[in-house]
Design an enzyme around this catalytic site. Structure first.
Site, PDB file in Angstrom:
ATOM      1  CG  HIS A   1      -1.890  -1.043   1.357  1.00 26.63           C
ATOM      2  ND1 HIS A   1      -3.097  -1.023   0.684  1.00 26.63           N
ATOM      3  CD2 HIS A   1      -1.870  -2.205   2.063  1.00 26.63           C
ATOM      4  CE1 HIS A   1      -3.776  -2.122   0.977  1.00 26.63           C
ATOM      5  NE2 HIS A   1      -3.057  -2.860   1.812  1.00 26.63           N
TER       6      HIS A   1
ATOM      7  CG  HIS B   1      10.322   1.890  -0.213  1.00 27.66           C
ATOM      8  ND1 HIS B   1       9.753   3.135  -0.077  1.00 27.66           N
ATOM      9  CD2 HIS B   1      10.265   1.584  -1.537  1.00 27.66           C
ATOM     10  CE1 HIS B   1       9.374   3.577  -1.264  1.00 27.66           C
ATOM     11  NE2 HIS B   1       9.658   2.656  -2.172  1.00 27.66           N
TER      12      HIS B   1
ATOM     13  CD  GLU C   1      -4.787  -1.339   4.759  1.00 28.17           C
ATOM     14  OE1 GLU C   1      -3.971  -1.836   5.558  1.00 28.17           O
ATOM     15  OE2 GLU C   1      -5.936  -1.794   4.577  1.00 28.17           O
TER      16      GLU C   1
END
Length: 255
Positions: free
Chosen positions: A161, A199, A244
């Site tokens: 996401h 990440h 999200e």
């Protein structure tokens, strides 16, 4: 109790004599590349039983133009915290209902909020983003129960996401009108939250999720935990909100 909010978009250096032909656009309108500010003005009370109206929004527009706009026009370069306090002090007596809060935004990613019930401090809100992968898997459930509950989000190959994060922190207003510097809040969030989550595979790379299923609820709680006690001196964490998707978000305020 009802809350009525009116958003005023305006350019402090614009011409207050300009016509209001576009109700959605800024008034006063900007000249050239001058910046446009946004002020959310919220009052609280009960609507008139006959009309169902708390207050005609045109009256809020007029109160802003008469009491607040001159403050902004005279305050080029002023600190937002001190400026909002002065605006609230000028605006509140002109309204027939209590002024609940003012929220000033110079961009979509940051705002400063003042609540006249406590003129000693403001709440700074800043937006951030990070990207991360996760898999929703509750240890207390069987594999079949996890697949049934979480569907595609339970696939072992993980998925990702692009998260949005909003952090709200309160801080006192100094005698010179200054308060928590946005750059200081940015640095704290970047160091403690973004660098930890961005990440990453939340399930495998982030220690907090060794015992937490990385749902949006737990991500919001983890952001709070990472920030608690790590804000600049004098700042108090109020809320974190994690999106999200554009349709799913969770706010967490501790406890």
């Amino acid at each position: 109790m009802f809350e009525l909010t009116r958003t005023l978009r305006f350019c402090p250096s614009g011409d207050p004599g300009a016509p209001r032909d576009n109700a959605h656009a800024a008034w006063p309108p900007p000249r050239g590349l001058a910046g446009v500010l946004s002020l959310d003005l919220t009052i609280a009370g009960r609507p008139d039983p006959g009309t169902g109206v708390l207050l005609n929004v045109k009256d809020l527009d007029a109160a802003f133009a008469a009491a607040a706009l001159p403050r902004f026009r005279a305050a080029a370069g002023a600190e937002p915290a001190g400026l909002l306090r002065g605006v609230a002090q000028a605006l509140a007596p002109t309204l027939p209902f209590p002024l609940l809060r003012l929220r000033l935004s110079a961009s979509a990613s940051a705002s400063t909020e003042l609540r006249p019930a406590d003129m000693s401090r403001v709440i700074l809100r800043q937006r951030f983003s990070f990207s991360a992968a996760h898999r929703l898997q509750a240890d207390a459930l069987s594999e079949e129960e996890n697949r049934t509950l979480f569907g595609k989000c339970n696939r072992p190959s993980f998925h990702g996401h692009n998260y949005e994060l909003e952090v709200a922190a309160a801080a006192a207003i100094a005698p010179d009108g200054r308060s928590l510097e946005p750059a200081a809040l940015d640095a704290a969030v970047r160091t403690r939250v973004i660098d930890t989550l961005d990440h990453r595979n939340l399930n495998t790379d982030v220690a907090a999720f060794a015992t937490r299923n990385p749902t949006v609820e737990h991500i919001a709680q983890t952001c709070w935990d990472l920030l608690a006690g790590g804000l600049p001196e004098g700042a108090e964490l109020q809320e974190v909100v994690v999106w999200e998707t554009d349709r799913t978000s969770c706010a967490y305020r501790g406890g």
